[in-house]
Motif scaffolding. Sequence first.
Motif, mmCIF file in Angstrom:
data_model
loop_
_atom_site.group_PDB
_atom_site.id
_atom_site.type_symbol
_atom_site.label_atom_id
_atom_site.label_comp_id
_atom_site.label_asym_id
_atom_site.label_seq_id
_atom_site.Cartn_x
_atom_site.Cartn_y
_atom_site.Cartn_z
ATOM 1 N N VAL A 147 0.859 -1.189 0.000
ATOM 2 C CA VAL A 147 0.000 0.000 0.000
ATOM 3 C C VAL A 147 0.891 1.233 0.000
ATOM 4 N N THR A 148 0.627 2.172 -0.894
ATOM 5 C CA THR A 148 1.411 3.404 -0.928
ATOM 6 C C THR A 148 1.246 4.149 0.389
ATOM 7 N N PRO A 149 2.339 4.377 1.123
ATOM 8 C CA PRO A 149 2.224 5.030 2.433
ATOM 9 C C PRO A 149 1.652 6.444 2.312
ATOM 10 N N PRO A 150 0.750 6.816 3.204
ATOM 11 C CA PRO A 150 0.200 8.177 3.181
ATOM 12 C C PRO A 150 1.169 9.205 3.736
ATOM 13 N N SER A 151 2.242 8.722 4.385
ATOM 14 C CA SER A 151 3.154 9.663 5.040
ATOM 15 C C SER A 151 4.603 9.239 4.837
ATOM 16 N N ILE A 152 5.422 10.190 4.386
ATOM 17 C CA ILE A 152 6.861 9.988 4.304
ATOM 18 C C ILE A 152 7.538 11.295 4.668
ATOM 19 N N GLU A 153 8.574 11.204 5.479
ATOM 20 C CA GLU A 153 9.311 12.397 5.899
ATOM 21 C C GLU A 153 10.794 12.146 5.703
ATOM 22 N N THR A 154 11.489 13.100 5.101
ATOM 23 C CA THR A 154 12.922 12.960 4.883
ATOM 24 C C THR A 154 13.628 14.237 5.287
ATOM 25 N N SER A 155 14.858 14.098 5.741
ATOM 26 C CA SER A 155 15.625 15.270 6.143
ATOM 27 C C SER A 155 17.033 15.152 5.585
ATOM 28 N N SER A 156 17.632 16.299 5.257
ATOM 29 C CA SER A 156 19.008 16.336 4.800
ATOM 30 C C SER A 156 19.571 17.703 5.137
ATOM 31 N N GLY A 157 20.866 17.809 5.145
ATOM 32 C CA GLY A 157 21.477 19.095 5.484
ATOM 33 C C GLY A 157 22.982 19.011 5.398
ATOM 34 N N ILE A 158 23.661 19.910 6.102
ATOM 35 C CA ILE A 158 25.113 19.902 6.152
ATOM 36 C C ILE A 158 25.562 19.960 7.605
ATOM 37 N N LYS A 159 26.796 19.552 7.835
ATOM 38 C CA LYS A 159 27.374 19.614 9.159
ATOM 39 C C LYS A 159 27.927 21.022 9.395
ATOM 40 N N ILE A 160 27.485 21.666 10.478
ATOM 41 C CA ILE A 160 27.968 23.011 10.811
ATOM 42 C C ILE A 160 28.749 22.931 12.115
ATOM 43 N N GLU A 161 29.999 23.364 12.069
ATOM 44 C CA GLU A 161 30.845 23.333 13.249
ATOM 45 C C GLU A 161 31.024 24.741 13.814
ATOM 46 N N THR A 162 31.082 24.814 15.126
ATOM 47 C CA THR A 162 31.325 26.084 15.805
ATOM 48 C C THR A 162 32.760 26.095 16.336
ATOM 49 N N THR B 271 11.912 3.621 10.265
ATOM 50 C CA THR B 271 12.933 4.664 10.308
ATOM 51 C C THR B 271 14.160 4.188 9.550
ATOM 52 N N LEU B 272 14.589 4.981 8.561
ATOM 53 C CA LEU B 272 15.693 4.604 7.683
ATOM 54 C C LEU B 272 16.784 5.660 7.728
ATOM 55 N N SER B 273 18.023 5.228 7.529
ATOM 56 C CA SER B 273 19.161 6.146 7.453
ATOM 57 C C SER B 273 19.934 5.865 6.173
ATOM 58 N N GLU B 274 20.209 6.934 5.422
ATOM 59 C CA GLU B 274 20.993 6.776 4.201
ATOM 60 C C GLU B 274 22.373 6.189 4.539
ATOM 61 N N TYR B 275 22.885 5.371 3.628
ATOM 62 C CA TYR B 275 24.144 4.667 3.876
ATOM 63 C C TYR B 275 25.084 4.877 2.698
ATOM 64 N N GLU B 276 26.372 5.054 2.990
ATOM 65 C CA GLU B 276 27.391 5.109 1.949
ATOM 66 C C GLU B 276 28.529 4.181 2.327
ATOM 67 N N ARG C 159 27.795 17.639 3.411
ATOM 68 C CA ARG C 159 26.402 17.250 3.621
ATOM 69 C C ARG C 159 26.307 16.073 4.585
ATOM 70 N N THR C 160 25.204 16.025 5.305
ATOM 71 C CA THR C 160 24.919 14.888 6.172
ATOM 72 C C THR C 160 24.042 13.898 5.409
ATOM 73 N N LEU C 161 24.070 12.653 5.825
ATOM 74 C CA LEU C 161 23.258 11.639 5.168
ATOM 75 C C LEU C 161 21.788 11.808 5.554
ATOM 76 N N ALA C 162 20.920 11.455 4.630
ATOM 77 C CA ALA C 162 19.489 11.673 4.819
ATOM 78 C C ALA C 162 18.896 10.694 5.836
ATOM 79 N N ASN C 163 17.879 11.148 6.538
ATOM 80 C CA ASN C 163 17.048 10.311 7.403
ATOM 81 C C ASN C 163 15.640 10.269 6.808
ATOM 82 N N ILE C 164 15.052 9.091 6.766
ATOM 83 C CA ILE C 164 13.745 8.922 6.130
ATOM 84 C C ILE C 164 12.820 8.165 7.074
#
Length: 207
Positions: A18-33, A126-131, A48-53
């Motif tokens: 069944v096609t899921p009614p909800s999917i959320e993904t996030s991506s970004g970059i690492k920011i250091e102080t 919960t999924l995490s992008e992998y390289e 860039r940081t790896l995506a979370n889905i």
Amino acid sequence: MKRKFIFLKGDTEIVLPVTPPSIETSSGIKIETVNIHGMGDIRIAGYRTLANITIAGFFPAREYDFIEAGAEIDPYRYVKRFKAIIVARKPVRLIITGTEINHLVLIEELRYSERDGTNDVDYTMTLSEYEYTDAVSTVGEGGKTRPEDTAPTPPKTYTVVYGDTLWSIARRFLGKGSLYTLIAKVNNMPDPNILRVGQVLVIPEVP
């Protein structure tokens, strides 16, 4: 157009029934102080940081008009298959048709429950992008190093997604970004800087 959620593991393909009614993904970059004397804190933009889905849906326990053709009507069979992937601790490829998502992922968590008496099983995955790393080794017994993770055999083809460059594709599948010229040559690309989303590239073996 209805999207398909496809998980590929070797020759095995799992399509969500069944096609899921909800999917959320996030991506970004690492920011250091960094605190510099006389200047205070400054921000440095990293890579860039790896995506979370996160995918939420249900596995059906009976026939519905909207389920995928050929889908199994056995929700706990799907639960068992995804739990086996988690236990194996190996990445699988997630492809969501009609989107830019075509990633190797690790399944971090599968939560599931029955709620409404239909015997359908609601789930949140919960999924995490992998390289793959080019070469990682750790010190084992006797002080000897041993390989821990190596790149897999390159696939025969790869479909370009948003954000790809020929350099990053070569680094991912051939181990070195500088080998992008091999991919360009095999695919008769006059300008290796021009890629189109959805373009299918033949990935050669490293000579």
